[in-house]
Design a protein around this motif. Structure first.
Motif, PDB file in Angstrom:
ATOM      1  N   MET A   1       0.841  -1.195   0.000  1.00  0.00           N
ATOM      2  CA  MET A   1       0.000   0.000   0.000  1.00  0.00           C
ATOM      3  C   MET A   1       0.877   1.247   0.000  1.00  0.00           C
ATOM      4  N   VAL A   2       0.290   2.378  -0.338  1.00  0.00           N
ATOM      5  CA  VAL A   2       1.066   3.602  -0.538  1.00  0.00           C
ATOM      6  C   VAL A   2       0.299   4.808  -0.020  1.00  0.00           C
ATOM      7  N   ILE A   3       1.059   5.775   0.479  1.00  0.00           N
ATOM      8  CA  ILE A   3       0.480   7.041   0.947  1.00  0.00           C
ATOM      9  C   ILE A   3       1.601   8.075   0.940  1.00  0.00           C
ATOM     10  N   ASP A   4       1.260   9.333   0.873  1.00  0.00           N
ATOM     11  CA  ASP A   4       2.280  10.374   0.975  1.00  0.00           C
ATOM     12  C   ASP A   4       2.363  10.863   2.419  1.00  0.00           C
ATOM     13  N   VAL A   5       3.486  11.468   2.767  1.00  0.00           N
ATOM     14  CA  VAL A   5       3.620  12.069   4.095  1.00  0.00           C
ATOM     15  C   VAL A   5       3.984  13.541   3.895  1.00  0.00           C
ATOM     16  N   ARG A   6       3.358  14.390   4.682  1.00  0.00           N
ATOM     17  CA  ARG A   6       3.591  15.832   4.515  1.00  0.00           C
ATOM     18  C   ARG A   6       4.997  16.190   5.010  1.00  0.00           C
ATOM     19  N   PRO A   7       5.753  16.920   4.202  1.00  0.00           N
ATOM     20  CA  PRO A   7       7.157  17.213   4.566  1.00  0.00           C
ATOM     21  C   PRO A   7       7.287  17.846   5.950  1.00  0.00           C
ATOM     22  N   GLU A   8       6.362  18.740   6.289  1.00  0.00           N
ATOM     23  CA  GLU A   8       6.480  19.436   7.573  1.00  0.00           C
ATOM     24  C   GLU A   8       6.168  18.524   8.753  1.00  0.00           C
ATOM     25  N   GLN A   9       5.566  17.354   8.487  1.00  0.00           N
ATOM     26  CA  GLN A   9       5.233  16.402   9.546  1.00  0.00           C
ATOM     27  C   GLN A   9       6.134  15.170   9.511  1.00  0.00           C
ATOM     28  N   LEU A  10       7.084  15.164   8.595  1.00  0.00           N
ATOM     29  CA  LEU A  10       7.898  13.962   8.396  1.00  0.00           C
ATOM     30  C   LEU A  10       8.678  13.566   9.650  1.00  0.00           C
ATOM     31  N   ALA A  11       9.301  14.517  10.293  1.00  0.00           N
ATOM     32  CA  ALA A  11      10.117  14.198  11.474  1.00  0.00           C
ATOM     33  C   ALA A  11       9.247  13.583  12.577  1.00  0.00           C
ATOM     34  N   TYR A  12       8.067  14.167  12.791  1.00  0.00           N
ATOM     35  CA  TYR A  12       7.177  13.642  13.831  1.00  0.00           C
ATOM     36  C   TYR A  12       6.678  12.250  13.467  1.00  0.00           C
ATOM     37  N   TYR A  13       6.368  12.058  12.191  1.00  0.00           N
ATOM     38  CA  TYR A  13       5.893  10.746  11.728  1.00  0.00           C
ATOM     39  C   TYR A  13       6.960   9.676  11.956  1.00  0.00           C
ATOM     40  N   LYS A  14       8.197  10.001  11.638  1.00  0.00           N
ATOM     41  CA  LYS A  14       9.286   9.046  11.831  1.00  0.00           C
ATOM     42  C   LYS A  14       9.499   8.759  13.316  1.00  0.00           C
ATOM     43  N   GLN A  15       9.378   9.804  14.116  1.00  0.00           N
ATOM     44  CA  GLN A  15       9.553   9.643  15.571  1.00  0.00           C
ATOM     45  C   GLN A  15       8.480   8.700  16.132  1.00  0.00           C
ATOM     46  N   LEU A  16       7.236   8.914  15.715  1.00  0.00           N
ATOM     47  CA  LEU A  16       6.145   8.038  16.171  1.00  0.00           C
ATOM     48  C   LEU A  16       6.440   6.582  15.815  1.00  0.00           C
ATOM     49  N   HIS A  17       6.893   6.351  14.589  1.00  0.00           N
ATOM     50  CA  HIS A  17       7.091   4.980  14.118  1.00  0.00           C
ATOM     51  C   HIS A  17       8.391   4.352  14.609  1.00  0.00           C
ATOM     52  N   ALA A  18       9.310   5.184  15.105  1.00  0.00           N
ATOM     53  CA  ALA A  18      10.538   4.631  15.690  1.00  0.00           C
ATOM     54  C   ALA A  18      10.236   4.035  17.064  1.00  0.00           C
ATOM     55  N   GLU A  19       9.205   4.564  17.719  1.00  0.00           N
ATOM     56  CA  GLU A  19       8.812   4.039  19.040  1.00  0.00           C
ATOM     57  C   GLU A  19       7.296   3.903  19.066  1.00  0.00           C
ATOM     58  N   PRO A  20       6.787   2.959  18.283  1.00  0.00           N
ATOM     59  CA  PRO A  20       5.320   2.822  18.185  1.00  0.00           C
ATOM     60  C   PRO A  20       4.699   2.416  19.520  1.00  0.00           C
ATOM     61  N   TRP A  21       3.488   2.849  19.740  1.00  0.00           N
ATOM     62  CA  TRP A  21       2.794   2.549  20.992  1.00  0.00           C
ATOM     63  C   TRP A  21       2.544   1.031  21.078  1.00  0.00           C
ATOM     64  N   PRO A  22       2.905   0.434  22.204  1.00  0.00           N
ATOM     65  CA  PRO A  22       2.776  -1.031  22.339  1.00  0.00           C
ATOM     66  C   PRO A  22       1.361  -1.544  22.053  1.00  0.00           C
ATOM     67  N   ARG A  23       0.354  -0.803  22.467  1.00  0.00           N
ATOM     68  CA  ARG A  23      -1.015  -1.268  22.236  1.00  0.00           C
ATOM     69  C   ARG A  23      -1.351  -1.319  20.740  1.00  0.00           C
ATOM     70  N   VAL A  24      -0.791  -0.373  19.978  1.00  0.00           N
ATOM     71  CA  VAL A  24      -1.016  -0.358  18.526  1.00  0.00           C
ATOM     72  C   VAL A  24      -0.350  -1.578  17.884  1.00  0.00           C
ATOM     73  N   VAL A  25       0.860  -1.866  18.302  1.00  0.00           N
ATOM     74  CA  VAL A  25       1.574  -3.033  17.762  1.00  0.00           C
ATOM     75  C   VAL A  25       0.829  -4.312  18.136  1.00  0.00           C
ATOM     76  N   ALA A  26       0.331  -4.376  19.380  1.00  0.00           N
ATOM     77  CA  ALA A  26      -0.420  -5.567  19.809  1.00  0.00           C
ATOM     78  C   ALA A  26      -1.691  -5.734  18.987  1.00  0.00           C
ATOM     79  N   GLN A  27      -2.354  -4.616  18.695  1.00  0.00           N
ATOM     80  CA  GLN A  27      -3.603  -4.686  17.930  1.00  0.00           C
ATOM     81  C   GLN A  27      -3.357  -5.179  16.506  1.00  0.00           C
TER      82      GLN A  27
END
Lengths: 142, 142
Positions: free
Chosen positions: B31-57
């Protein structure tokens, strides 16, 4: 020269460990390339019935679970996303072996003109003798 | 309504069989999606330490071996490619369960504004409550 290109590619992609994988867990690769609209039908036809020797060489080069996805991002702009898992311990050597296979060379003579490096990768080294550009993995969940 | 959107999505993507997988072999999704350049750093940060409940789900929804890759296709144009394997037998129900999880809902509140449907997918249904657009698989080698 090709080996150096690989090491640079891997270092840039944060995949250094993957280039000398221990063989325990497979190393995941995501890569991207564009496909020329006028060659899209032929490219799909080739991949719908890939040459058996090319598929065999993938396995002999320790590449498994290899999928290619197609998306039309904008009208007339087609991009391919490749995903595979590598479970060898010398990626550069395995890719060099693939590039030395006469049937793979003929396959690339067919697929190469269909493909085009993405705009930001033009002039940069791709995987093997191709213009496939390795992407950064930013998330993984088992 | 969401279930209908899924079925349409799966039919369009040639993945009908995958939507009611027997559970034998996993069904692959790209699957594919774009990420907004101004939100890229935050998006990467979220996914570098994903919330355990999200991973469990994800696991509870029978989604495994899920990777996200990032590429800057053109200067300032960032695209994400997602790959995962689904081994349940009711994709729509499993995605509905994911969408009903309060922590996943909060996660999507964070990630949603960072993402943007690719140009050709705007106005079309994505996976679940997201704008992730399912791609066509044109090649696979074991």
């Amino acid at each position: 020269m090709r080996r150096i290109a690989f090491l640079v590619l891997c270092a840039l992609s944060g995949l250094t460990a993957g280039c000398t994988a221990s063989g325990r867990a497979p190393v995941r690769y995501g890569m991207v390339i564009d496909v020329r609209p006028e060659q899209l039908a032929y490219y799909k036809q080739l991949h719908a019935e890939p040459w058996p020797r090319v598929v065999a060489q993938l396995a002999e080069s320790n590449i498994h679970n290899y999928s290619i996805y197609l998306v039309e991002r904008r009208q007339g702009e087609f991009t391919l996303f490749g995903y595979f898992e590598y479970d060898g311990d010398d990626f550069a050597a395995d890719m060099a072996r693939m590039a030395a296979d006469p049937t793979v060379q003929r396959w690339w003579q067919e697929t190469g003109p269909c493909q085009q490096a993405i705009p930001m990768a033009q002039g940069r080294d791709g995987i093997g003798a191709t213009d496939w550009f390795v992407m950064e993995e930013i998330f993984h969940a088992k």
